[in-house]
Design a protein around this motif. Structure first.
Motif, PDB file in Angstrom:
ATOM      1  N   VAL A 101       0.675  -0.653  -0.078  1.00 41.76           N
ATOM      2  CA  VAL A 101       0.064   0.050  -0.052  1.00 41.76           C
ATOM      3  C   VAL A 101       0.809   1.354  -0.079  1.00 41.76           C
ATOM      4  O   VAL A 101       2.177   0.572   0.779  1.00 41.76           O
ATOM      5  N   THR A 102      -0.009   2.375  -0.279  1.00 43.05           N
ATOM      6  CA  THR A 102       0.811   3.734  -0.085  1.00 43.05           C
ATOM      7  C   THR A 102      -0.591   4.615  -0.021  1.00 43.05           C
ATOM      8  O   THR A 102      -1.010   4.443  -0.171  1.00 43.05           O
ATOM      9  N   THR A 103       0.565   5.231   1.624  1.00 36.67           N
ATOM     10  CA  THR A 103      -0.834   6.100   2.198  1.00 36.67           C
ATOM     11  C   THR A 103      -0.392   7.366   1.967  1.00 36.67           C
ATOM     12  O   THR A 103       0.758   8.089   2.717  1.00 36.67           O
ATOM     13  N   CYS A 104      -1.487   8.221   1.586  1.00 37.40           N
ATOM     14  CA  CYS A 104      -1.259   9.632   1.265  1.00 37.40           C
ATOM     15  C   CYS A 104      -1.807  10.665   2.310  1.00 37.40           C
ATOM     16  O   CYS A 104      -2.515  10.380   2.484  1.00 37.40           O
ATOM     17  N   LYS A 105      -0.790  11.545   2.519  1.00 38.89           N
ATOM     18  CA  LYS A 105      -1.814  12.135   3.984  1.00 38.89           C
ATOM     19  C   LYS A 105      -0.698  13.613   3.558  1.00 38.89           C
ATOM     20  O   LYS A 105      -0.364  13.946   3.089  1.00 38.89           O
TER      21      LYS A 105
END
Length: 145
Positions: A101-105
């Motif tokens: 996954v890649t989490t973008c904040k």
């Protein structure tokens, strides 16, 4: 005069194979889930990746605080709704194995574009809500499982 079950059986079997894609196509919540969280072949997985994907997917008006992209096949993600997932809390499923996954904040500041994001990539189990065997919501509150 008795009719053989051959033609009826053929129609029934063909109907079984034609139904699931039709259900997926007619499920706006599943389509929204894919738009927001599915990216099978990411390029980069850094801050620029997040900013580009969030813009492409129209998740920046206003700037979405957190969004996770799952990098796997739709079949593997859907399987969490069935044999590759376990019940988790009320009406949720947790994947039996981790997904890339890649989490973008959102970095903060104004909720209006241009939005700036910080990327974090890795592997984790995902927690989703399912409807008729299709994922319709990714629970962003469960990140480190």
């Amino acid at each position: 005069m008795a009719m053989s079950p051959g033609p009826l059986l053929l129609v029934f079997v063909l109907g079984l194979f034609a139904t699931p894609p039709t259900l997926a196509q007619n499920n706006p919540r599943y389509k929204k889930f894919l738009t927001q969280h599915y990216d099978a072949n990411p390029t980069g997985r850094d801050d620029r990746y997040c900013e580009r994907k969030m813009n492409e997917r129209h998740l920046t008006s206003p700037c979405k605080d957190v969004n996770t992209f799952i990098h796997d096949s739709t079949n593997n993600i859907k399987a969490v709704c069935g044999e590759k997932g376990s019940p988790y809390g009320e009406n949720l499923r947790i994947s039996d194995s981790p997904f890339q996954v890649t989490t973008c904040k959102h970095r903060g500041g104004s909720p209006r574009p241009p939005c700036r994001y910080r990327a974090s990539s890795g592997y984790r189990r995902i927690v989703i809500a399912c409807e008729n065997g299709f994922p319709v919501h990714l629970d962003e509150s469960v990140i480190n499982v």
